[in-house]
Write a protein that holds these residues in place. Structure first.
Motif, PDB file in Angstrom:
ATOM      1  N   HIS A  46       1.353   3.768   1.812  1.00 42.36           N
ATOM      2  CA  HIS A  46       1.998   4.138   3.072  1.00 42.36           C
ATOM      3  C   HIS A  46       3.295   3.343   3.277  1.00 42.36           C
ATOM      4  CE1 HIS A  46       2.306   5.146   7.342  1.00 42.36           C
ATOM      5  NE2 HIS A  46       2.528   3.863   7.545  1.00 42.36           N
ATOM      6  N   GLU A  96       5.406  -8.356   3.261  1.00 47.09           N
ATOM      7  CA  GLU A  96       6.585  -8.829   2.541  1.00 47.09           C
ATOM      8  C   GLU A  96       6.982 -10.250   2.911  1.00 47.09           C
ATOM      9  OE1 GLU A  96       8.978  -6.733   0.285  1.00 47.09           O
ATOM     10  OE2 GLU A  96       6.865  -6.304  -0.070  1.00 47.09           O
ATOM     11  N   GLU A  97       6.218 -10.865   3.794  1.00 44.39           N
ATOM     12  CA  GLU A  97       6.487 -12.259   4.204  1.00 44.39           C
ATOM     13  C   GLU A  97       7.922 -12.415   4.697  1.00 44.39           C
ATOM     14  OE1 GLU A  97       5.314 -14.599   0.836  1.00 44.39           O
ATOM     15  OE2 GLU A  97       3.296 -13.747   0.816  1.00 44.39           O
ATOM     16  N   ILE A  98       8.304 -11.563   5.624  1.00 47.48           N
ATOM     17  CA  ILE A  98       9.674 -11.564   6.142  1.00 47.48           C
ATOM     18  C   ILE A  98       9.795 -12.552   7.304  1.00 47.48           C
ATOM     19  CG2 ILE A  98      11.447 -10.118   7.236  1.00 47.48           C
ATOM     20  CD1 ILE A  98      10.095  -7.707   5.852  1.00 47.48           C
ATOM     21  N   ASP A 130       0.855  -1.192   0.000  1.00 48.10           N
ATOM     22  CA  ASP A 130       0.000   0.000   0.000  1.00 48.10           C
ATOM     23  C   ASP A 130       0.898   1.251   0.000  1.00 48.10           C
ATOM     24  OD1 ASP A 130       0.387   1.126   2.716  1.00 48.10           O
ATOM     25  OD2 ASP A 130      -0.550  -0.726   3.393  1.00 48.10           O
ATOM     26  N   SER A 160      -3.180   6.066   1.454  1.00 47.98           N
ATOM     27  CA  SER A 160      -2.401   7.244   1.085  1.00 47.98           C
ATOM     28  C   SER A 160      -1.075   7.255   1.830  1.00 47.98           C
ATOM     29  CB  SER A 160      -3.189   8.518   1.378  1.00 47.98           C
ATOM     30  OG  SER A 160      -3.608   8.500   2.717  1.00 47.98           O
ATOM     31  N   ARG A 161      -0.191   8.067   1.317  1.00 46.83           N
ATOM     32  CA  ARG A 161       1.112   8.203   1.954  1.00 46.83           C
ATOM     33  C   ARG A 161       0.950   8.965   3.271  1.00 46.83           C
ATOM     34  NH1 ARG A 161       4.844  11.080  -2.033  1.00 46.83           N
ATOM     35  NH2 ARG A 161       2.956  11.790  -3.039  1.00 46.83           N
ATOM     36  N   PRO A 162       1.925   8.836   4.188  1.00 41.19           N
ATOM     37  CA  PRO A 162       1.837   9.599   5.428  1.00 41.19           C
ATOM     38  C   PRO A 162       1.860  11.098   5.114  1.00 41.19           C
ATOM     39  CG  PRO A 162       3.692   8.039   5.478  1.00 41.19           C
ATOM     40  CD  PRO A 162       3.139   8.013   4.096  1.00 41.19           C
ATOM     41  N   LEU A 192       0.435 -13.193  12.388  1.00 42.03           N
ATOM     42  CA  LEU A 192       0.737 -11.767  12.224  1.00 42.03           C
ATOM     43  C   LEU A 192      -0.530 -10.928  12.335  1.00 42.03           C
ATOM     44  CD1 LEU A 192       3.369 -12.096   9.404  1.00 42.03           C
ATOM     45  CD2 LEU A 192       3.793 -11.222  11.696  1.00 42.03           C
ATOM     46  N   ASN A 193      -1.634 -11.454  11.786  1.00 46.87           N
ATOM     47  CA  ASN A 193      -2.898 -10.731  11.924  1.00 46.87           C
ATOM     48  C   ASN A 193      -3.249 -10.520  13.397  1.00 46.87           C
ATOM     49  OD1 ASN A 193      -3.732  -9.967   9.449  1.00 46.87           O
ATOM     50  ND2 ASN A 193      -5.167 -11.650   9.132  1.00 46.87           N
ATOM     51  N   ARG A 198       3.133  -4.622   9.880  1.00 43.17           N
ATOM     52  CA  ARG A 198       2.377  -4.688   8.632  1.00 43.17           C
ATOM     53  C   ARG A 198       3.309  -4.969   7.459  1.00 43.17           C
ATOM     54  NH1 ARG A 198       0.232  -0.092   7.237  1.00 43.17           N
ATOM     55  NH2 ARG A 198      -1.237  -1.055   5.836  1.00 43.17           N
ATOM     56  N   VAL A 238      -8.528  -6.493  11.015  1.00 35.72           N
ATOM     57  CA  VAL A 238      -7.269  -5.817  10.761  1.00 35.72           C
ATOM     58  C   VAL A 238      -7.410  -4.907   9.551  1.00 35.72           C
ATOM     59  CG1 VAL A 238      -4.896  -6.203  10.022  1.00 35.72           C
ATOM     60  CG2 VAL A 238      -5.932  -7.660  11.756  1.00 35.72           C
ATOM     61  N   VAL A 263       3.622  -0.547  14.411  1.00 37.16           N
ATOM     62  CA  VAL A 263       2.603  -1.172  13.557  1.00 37.16           C
ATOM     63  C   VAL A 263       3.093  -1.278  12.110  1.00 37.16           C
ATOM     64  CG1 VAL A 263       0.248  -0.994  12.660  1.00 37.16           C
ATOM     65  CG2 VAL A 263       0.716  -0.388  15.017  1.00 37.16           C
ATOM     66  N   THR A 279      -5.140  -2.008   4.320  1.00 35.83           N
ATOM     67  CA  THR A 279      -4.179  -1.100   3.699  1.00 35.83           C
ATOM     68  C   THR A 279      -4.448   0.324   4.166  1.00 35.83           C
ATOM     69  OG1 THR A 279      -5.676  -0.722   1.854  1.00 35.83           O
ATOM     70  CG2 THR A 279      -4.035  -2.430   1.564  1.00 35.83           C
ATOM     71  N   ARG A 280      -3.461   1.170   3.952  1.00 31.92           N
ATOM     72  CA  ARG A 280      -3.673   2.607   4.085  1.00 31.92           C
ATOM     73  C   ARG A 280      -3.570   3.130   2.667  1.00 31.92           C
ATOM     74  NH1 ARG A 280      -3.395   3.774   9.479  1.00 31.92           N
ATOM     75  NH2 ARG A 280      -2.002   2.478  10.675  1.00 31.92           N
ATOM     76  N   ILE A 312      -0.997  -7.815  14.885  1.00 27.72           N
ATOM     77  CA  ILE A 312      -1.362  -6.461  14.459  1.00 27.72           C
ATOM     78  C   ILE A 312      -2.644  -6.002  15.157  1.00 27.72           C
ATOM     79  CG2 ILE A 312      -2.026  -5.044  12.472  1.00 27.72           C
ATOM     80  CD1 ILE A 312      -0.065  -6.875  10.832  1.00 27.72           C
ATOM     81  N   ALA A 368      -0.143 -15.441   7.432  1.00 32.32           N
ATOM     82  CA  ALA A 368      -1.291 -15.320   8.312  1.00 32.32           C
ATOM     83  C   ALA A 368      -2.611 -15.332   7.561  1.00 32.32           C
ATOM     84  CB  ALA A 368      -1.181 -14.043   9.117  1.00 32.32           C
ATOM     85  N   ILE A 385       6.222  -6.657   7.710  1.00 36.59           N
ATOM     86  CA  ILE A 385       6.624  -8.065   7.848  1.00 36.59           C
ATOM     87  C   ILE A 385       5.562  -8.959   7.226  1.00 36.59           C
ATOM     88  CG2 ILE A 385       6.855  -9.922   9.559  1.00 36.59           C
ATOM     89  CD1 ILE A 385       8.358  -7.864  11.345  1.00 36.59           C
ATOM     90  N   GLN A 386       4.310  -8.596   7.470  1.00 38.75           N
ATOM     91  CA  GLN A 386       3.217  -9.382   6.918  1.00 38.75           C
ATOM     92  C   GLN A 386       3.154  -9.252   5.387  1.00 38.75           C
ATOM     93  OE1 GLN A 386      -0.859  -8.108   7.905  1.00 38.75           O
ATOM     94  NE2 GLN A 386      -1.340 -10.281   8.181  1.00 38.75           N
ATOM     95  N   ILE A 406       7.435 -18.105   8.898  1.00 40.74           N
ATOM     96  CA  ILE A 406       7.078 -17.327   7.715  1.00 40.74           C
ATOM     97  C   ILE A 406       5.660 -16.784   7.892  1.00 40.74           C
ATOM     98  CG2 ILE A 406       6.718 -17.412   5.227  1.00 40.74           C
ATOM     99  CD1 ILE A 406       9.574 -17.834   5.800  1.00 40.74           C
ATOM    100  N   ALA A 407       5.546 -15.555   7.500  1.00 39.58           N
ATOM    101  CA  ALA A 407       4.248 -14.917   7.671  1.00 39.58           C
ATOM    102  C   ALA A 407       3.281 -15.387   6.601  1.00 39.58           C
ATOM    103  CB  ALA A 407       4.428 -13.416   7.567  1.00 39.58           C
TER     104      ALA A 407
END
Lengths: 317, 500
Positions: A23, A216-218, A21, B32-34, A280-281, A211, B26, A207, B29-30, A284, B9, A213-214, B6-7
């Protein structure tokens, strides 16, 4: 206007990840820019790698910044000897998997004098095994720039630290006399012996880290996820009780609880939290409703008021 | 056992939600940019209280931090039972001891719609440099005034600095409105005065809001209970809807940070797009050499992209072997930046030594660092808004300067591009950053007419003069120009007299 950006990403058929996203993308772009700038301007950069979640994000961003090349500097781990066992195993796995150069340093004086968090107290122990050890390792490697994963939202004195944070030859930080930092133009000019700590994650919040990590599956150390683990309660903290060197004090008893860690440091100084967050959910969601800050579980921050600033002036990350 | 977790979730999503039915879903997404903003105002205006209120009401302050606060303020609370917010903000011990803010601090908070980065800077006059630093990255400025006091000289100063640094969105927070008994006329008078001030600086996007930071009215929560007469947005609503700066409308710019050569077969140019957009097939020019090439690929870690826009950190591959190194700029061939040896700029002097005429500094812009000689021309009087002649610039001065380079420099005007038009000056003796600057124009070399310290008298038909003066170049240097209206005969007489 900024909401309808042109479609810029061809979906990679191999990737199941949706695009980041805006952000997280903005934060990622900024961090990559910083990595590249430091790598280009300094002769001997190094990346502090503490194996925690922020370090995991930092490492991921470094790999992205220099792709298709490999990460052009070594990782430095200051091993106090009191890290969680799972952290060390994870570290070695990452080094192997991503073809990284790793330097591990333990303060020989501390090891010789058998400095432990139990015998010397958290303040002195941290000073010797972390701050002093870090200075030794930076000197030995003659590193002129060191990346760290610190974020400005973590602690009050960090809120004022620059992205390029200047250090004197004896690694001191002078918070009252920092170089101004305008736009995204960083001043990397130093004399021999001086150095810069560079913080690509300065503008990230906790946060954001999760988010990312989630998204990008890190990979991260499993201690961040809830599981039934042996613990002992001490000084109001739940300490992991699986290392044989942890001696129970009178009145203390081991028991099992479903816990996880919000930050990872040295196990005797890091408190667990009661949590059922196994994904991860979950983490968060838990964070978004959390009422305490992440460093709340870190004993070393509470030694004295203005604690972090004092440690940072002396060279702590 | 030690396998990395590994994530993935997403798979557990359904179970997670059903296991915790009380939890909110949860946020995916957001969108817009900060938003980056700067707050201007002094302690007396309640700036710390306002920021503290924003952090508190958006739940960015956690319980343990509040507890530390309570402890540090020795139980001192304001009359609403909230801790002293100033302690939350003034992070350095020296500041706590002196009770003032001495540096730029960055704060983070978010709502469901967006996240925010606040540059919190001190209000005192001697800290103009800190404000300029905070403003350099800001999209919007929140200016604070005390409703009982109204606009101050410092309000003009702050608004002027913010405008110079390129901020085009202002919010005027008329604070302590509760102490005026929610006086509508008072609020309207102050906001009217401020809008006039903003207009005189060329800023049209202004929102004035009556707030009580202490009581939390019209900050995050609306204050209609006390101010039924106000039907405008709260502060947070304005911030959520504000625009972030974008350099997408200008030509493509990629300042090259480093050349990536992991093997014989790959050569890519790494940097952050500083303007416009690029796609494979585009023709680009490499500056300052002027060589031309075509883009073949845009490489990133995840995928090969079909386009990149301003802000993206990318690796660009070109279709031919050209000499490109760090500090060069890759730019759109049909929309190139200015290159030259002399430019005009405005700058803020950041250090006690000021800016000395004739001294050779390092100038860094994007990834390019080069030697420059700086000649101050005038200094802005922040009280009157007038530019007065100056030969040197002391700390905190805002000045107009001429820049002279040994080698070709590459810039856009700051008005057009806040990345490629910005620079810092570094003192080679101390290595410290001594100024932040913004390019206004390239110094024109009018076919050999131009020489240092000289002026040119032109005699033009009035209509042509009108057109010339309407151009941007002229508008930017209007105060350097002397204009007299005369008839043709008189003009000839004057010019003949000079020649004679």
């Amino acid at each position: 206007m900024p909401h309808n950006l042109p479609e810029t990403e061809l979906h990679n058929p191999q990737s199941t990840k949706p695009p980041l996203d805006p952000h997280l993308k903005a934060l990622e772009n900024e961090a990559i820019h910083i990595f590249r700038e430091v790598a280009a301007e300094f002769e001997r950069p190094v990346m502090l790698y503490s194996i925690g979640k922020d370090s995991s994000v930092l490492l991921h961003l470094a790999r992205k910044a220099f792709y298709p090349g490999r990460v052009p500097f070594p990782l430095l781990h200051i091993d106090t000897g009191w890290k969680f066992q799972e952290m060390i195993a994870f570290r070695d796995e990452m080094v192997e998997k991503y073809d990284l150069d790793l330097v591990v340093h333990t303060n020989p004086r501390g090891a010789a004098e058998n400095v432990t968090p139990f015998s010397h107290g958290s303040a002195l122990y941290t000073d010797i095994m972390k701050t002093e050890a870090l200075r030794q390792a930076l000197d030995a490697g003659q590193y002129d720039a060191a990346f760290g994963g610190a974020r400005r939202d973590e602690e009050a004195s960090r809120a004022k630290e620059r992205i390029y944070s200047f250090r004197t030859p004896d690694h001191r930080w002078d918070p009252r006399n920092q170089r101004p930092e305008l736009w995204n133009i960083y001043n990397g000019m130093i004399r021999k012996g001086e150095s810069v700590r560079a913080f690509p994650l300065s503008n990230w919040t906790e946060v954001d880290i999760w988010r990312y990590i989630q998204a990008e599956e890190i990979p991260i150390v499993p201690l961040y996820f809830a599981k039934k683990r042996p613990i002992v309660e001490r000084d109001g903290m739940m300490i992991l009780a699986e290392d044989p060197r942890l001696e129970l004090l009178p009145g203390e008893a081991k028991r099992e609880e479903v816990i996880r860690f919000r930050t990872l440091g040295c196990f005797p100084l890091t408190g667990a939290i009661r949590s059922g967050a196994t994904t991860l959910n979950d983490i968060i969601s838990e964070l978004e409703t959390a009422t305490v800050s992440e460093r709340q579980g870190r004993a070393i921050d509470r030694d004295q008021s203005g604690s972090m600033e004092k440690k940072k002036r002396e060279g702590y990350f | 056992m030690t396998a990395p977790a590994i994530a993935n979730a997403a798979l557990d999503d359904a179970t997670a939600v059903s296991a915790h039915p009380a939890q909110e879903p949860v946020r995916a997404t957001r969108d817009s940019r900060p938003l980056r903003l700067i707050t201007c105002g002094s302690v007396d205006d309640g700036k710390s209280t306002l920021i503290g209120r924003l952090l508190w009401d958006t739940k960015a302050v956690k319980e343990d931090q509040a507890a530390t606060l309570q402890r540090d303020s020795n139980g001192k609370q304001n009359d609403l039972g909230l801790p002293d917010f100033a302690l939350l903000l003034d992070g350095l011990q020296a500041e706590r001891e002196q009770g003032i803010t001495i540096d730029v601090a960055y704060r983070y908070f978010s709502t469901d719609k967006r996240s925010f980065i606040v540059a919190d800077t001190p209000g005192h006059e001697q800290y103009t440099r800190n404000m300029a630093t905070g403003a350099s990255t800001a999209d919007l400025a929140v200016l604070l005034v005390d409703a009982r006091v109204g606009l101050l000289e410092q309000t003009r100063r702050h608004a002027t600095i913010a405008t110079l640094m390129g901020i085009r969105q202002f919010v005027l927070a008329v604070n302590k409105i509760d102490l005026t008994n929610y006086d509508r006329a008072r609020f309207e008078q102050i906001s009217h005065e401020f809008k006039e001030l903003a207009l005189s600086l060329g800023v049209r996007q202004v929102t004035a809001i009556p707030v009580s930071a202490l009581k939390g009215e019209n900050v995050v929560y609306d204050g209609s209970g006390s101010m039924p007469w106000y039907d405008g947005p709260t502060l947070i609503e304005v911030l959520e809807l504000a625009t972030t700066r974008s350099a997408q409308t200008v030509g493509f710019r990629l300042p090259v940070q480093r050349v990536s050569r992991p093997g014989e077969s790959f050569r890519g140019y790494q940097g952050t797009v500083a303007g416009g957009s690029v796609k494979p097939g585009d023709s680009v020019v490499i500056l300052p050499s002027g060589m031309v090439a075509n883009v073949t690929k845009i490489v990133t870690f995840d995928l090969v992209r079909n386009a990149a826009v301003a802000g993206d950190a990318i690796t660009l591959v070109l279709d031919r072997q050209v000499d490109v190194s760090r500090g060069d700029m890759i730019a759109a061939i049909d929309s190139q930046p200015m290159t030259g040896l002399a430019f005009d700029a405005q700058l803020v002097a950041l250090q006690p030594e000021g800016i000395q005429p004739g001294k050779r500094y390092w100038l860094k812009s994007g990834s390019r660092r080069q030697r420059v000689q700086v000649q101050p021309a005038s200094q802005l009087d922040l009280k009157t808004g007038k530019w007065n002649h100056a030969d040197e610039l002391p700390m905190n001065a805002i000045g107009k300067v001429h820049l002279f380079f040994d080698e070709q420099a590459i810039f856009d005007a700051y008005e057009q591009n806040r990345t490629t038009g910005a620079f810092i000056l570094i003192d080679p003796d101390t290595n410290n950053t001594v100024a932040g600057g913004m390019i206004t124009a390239k110094r024109a070399a009018l076919g050999g007419i131009h020489a240092e310290e000289s002026r040119v008298i032109l005699s033009l038909p009035a209509d042509l003069a009108d057109q010339l003066m309407a151009t941007e170049l002229f508008a930017g240097r209007r105060e350097d120009v002397e204009v007299r209206r005369v008839n043709a005969g008189k003009a000839a007489e004057i010019i003949d007299a000079i020649d004679g």
